[in-house]
Design an enzyme around this catalytic site. Structure first.
Site, PDB file in Angstrom:
ATOM      1  N   ARG A  22      37.185   0.576  47.459  1.00 53.69           N
ATOM      2  CA  ARG A  22      36.698   1.733  46.697  1.00 53.69           C
ATOM      3  C   ARG A  22      36.899   1.523  45.196  1.00 53.69           C
ATOM      4  O   ARG A  22      35.957   1.301  44.453  1.00 53.69           O
ATOM      5  CB  ARG A  22      37.410   3.011  47.171  1.00 53.69           C
ATOM      6  CG  ARG A  22      36.723   4.311  46.704  1.00 53.69           C
ATOM      7  CD  ARG A  22      37.116   4.752  45.315  1.00 53.69           C
ATOM      8  NE  ARG A  22      38.537   5.001  45.140  1.00 53.69           N
ATOM      9  CZ  ARG A  22      39.085   5.273  43.966  1.00 53.69           C
ATOM     10  NH1 ARG A  22      38.350   5.308  42.862  1.00 53.69           N
ATOM     11  NH2 ARG A  22      40.398   5.468  43.866  1.00 53.69           N
ATOM     12  N   ASP A  23      38.135   1.563  44.734  1.00 52.32           N
ATOM     13  CA  ASP A  23      38.409   1.484  43.306  1.00 52.32           C
ATOM     14  C   ASP A  23      38.076   0.113  42.744  1.00 52.32           C
ATOM     15  O   ASP A  23      37.768  -0.020  41.561  1.00 52.32           O
ATOM     16  CB  ASP A  23      39.885   1.818  43.049  1.00 52.32           C
ATOM     17  CG  ASP A  23      40.194   2.021  41.578  1.00 52.32           C
ATOM     18  OD1 ASP A  23      39.302   2.484  40.851  1.00 52.32           O
ATOM     19  OD2 ASP A  23      41.322   1.729  41.160  1.00 52.32           O
ATOM     20  N   CYS A  76      37.769   0.662  35.730  1.00 48.03           N
ATOM     21  CA  CYS A  76      37.341   2.050  35.801  1.00 48.03           C
ATOM     22  C   CYS A  76      36.018   2.163  35.062  1.00 48.03           C
ATOM     23  O   CYS A  76      35.948   1.839  33.876  1.00 48.03           O
ATOM     24  CB  CYS A  76      38.375   2.987  35.182  1.00 48.03           C
ATOM     25  SG  CYS A  76      37.838   4.715  35.172  1.00 48.03           S
TER      26      CYS A  76
END
Length: 330
Positions: free
Chosen positions: A33-34, A259
């Site tokens: 996911r991240d 991010c």
């Protein structure tokens, strides 16, 4: 003339424990996911499913698999429902997903998800950049998500980003982080993951924040740590957290990630680097490091770039860490 000895091909560090550390650490794998959400290469769903299967086979017991965000926001994770349908779930393994709002929760529940996470911010700037609303507005958005998930019997993890620094606001005051953390947990979340989103934390800062949270009633049994390695501090910060009693550490296989909403953020703490340290300290994880390295080598080939993990680089050249043969699911 005697030939020089051959280099050692050891695949594990010497075990030398330190006093005051936990006997076991739960590694919370966030790579699918991240990690993948910040990769330029969008992988096919079958490759993502194979990644999850390989991580579980290597011994990971918590693998955060995807996020139910709008596809246009994070296109790398647009196939969340399809991925969950493709997984061969193993008993005793947790497969949490990230949900940003009630619509995301609806989609997660319809896909049979049994554990979720929400994603808040300690700073106003990042809350606006990531969620399009203020800290207060984001907490109001999360409240019904947590309440409904709890009613369904789902554990809810809360991520709190920008706990140590913010690319727009600079240093973040510890009382500010404690205030938002307390409000998040008052919603009914079961665990709080403290995010060093841009990787600026140092060990003393980590200890100070953990102590302040403890003084506010949030003990280490409810906390996890999530470090990025922008300045090479992730392992040092992890050790400081372990010395304070934290037993859940987030990491991403191969050091994937960053991010998409904070461009100064680099990859997550690599799971392989973390495991090398933990095993050297005599801390139990249940994870097969060699199998994990093979998985990251395999994934790097599909992402068409080398892994930033130092442990992967060091171990991948040995015969026991060579890429595994493709499985029938590739």
């Amino acid at each position: 003339m005697t030939a020089p000895p051959s280099p050692s091909s050891s695949q594990s560090p010497m075990t030398v424990p330190l006093a005051g550390l936990p006997a076991r650490v739960d590694v919370y794998e966030v790579g699918p996911r991240d990690g993948l959400q910040n990769e330029g290469t969008v992988l096919p769903v079958e490759v993502k499913a194979e990644l999850v299967h390989r991580l579980v086979a290597a011994g990971l017991r918590t693998v955060e698999v995807t996020s139910f965000v709008r596809p246009g926001v994070v296109p790398q994770l647009a196939d969340a429902e399809e991925l969950l349908a493709a997984l061969n779930r193993v008993d005793g393994v947790r497969y949490p997903v990230l949900v940003p709002n009630e619509r995301g929760l609806d989609r997660a529940l319809a896909s049979g998800v049994r554990e979720i996470a929400i994603f808040g911010s300690a700073t106003e700037s990042f809350a606006r950049a990531n969620l399009g609303r203020s800290v207060d507005e984001s907490l109001a958005m999360f409240a019904p998500v947590v309440a409904r998930a709890t009613d369904e019997g789902l554990p809810v993890r809360a991520y709190l980003s920008m706990c140590f620094g913010d690319p727009w606001e600079g240093q973040v005051a510890i009382p500010q982080v404690v205030a938002v953390a307390t409000r998040l947990m008052e919603l009914g979340c079961t665990q709080l993951s403290l995010g060093d989103t841009i990787g600026v934390a140092t060990p003393g800062h980590v200890v100070a924040l953990l102590d302040a949270l403890g003084d506010a009633g949030l003990g280490v049994d409810r906390l996890a740590v999530h470090f990025h390695d922008t300045y090479g501090q992730a392992l040092a910060n992890t050790l400081a957290a372990l010395q304070r009693g934290v037993t859940t550490v987030d990491s991403a296989a191969g050091g994937l990630g960053g991010c998409p909403f904070a461009r100064s953020a680099t990859g997550n703490l690599a799971t392989e680097d973390l495991i090398w340290q933990l095993h050297g300290l005599g801390i139990e994880t249940g994870i097969d490091l060699e199998a994990l390295v093979r998985t990251s080598v395999w994934l790097s080939e599909r992402l068409r770039r080398p892994s930033p993990s130092r442990a992967v680089r060091a171990l991948a050249s040995s015969s026991t860490a060579a890429p595994a043969a493709p499985s029938s699911e590739e």
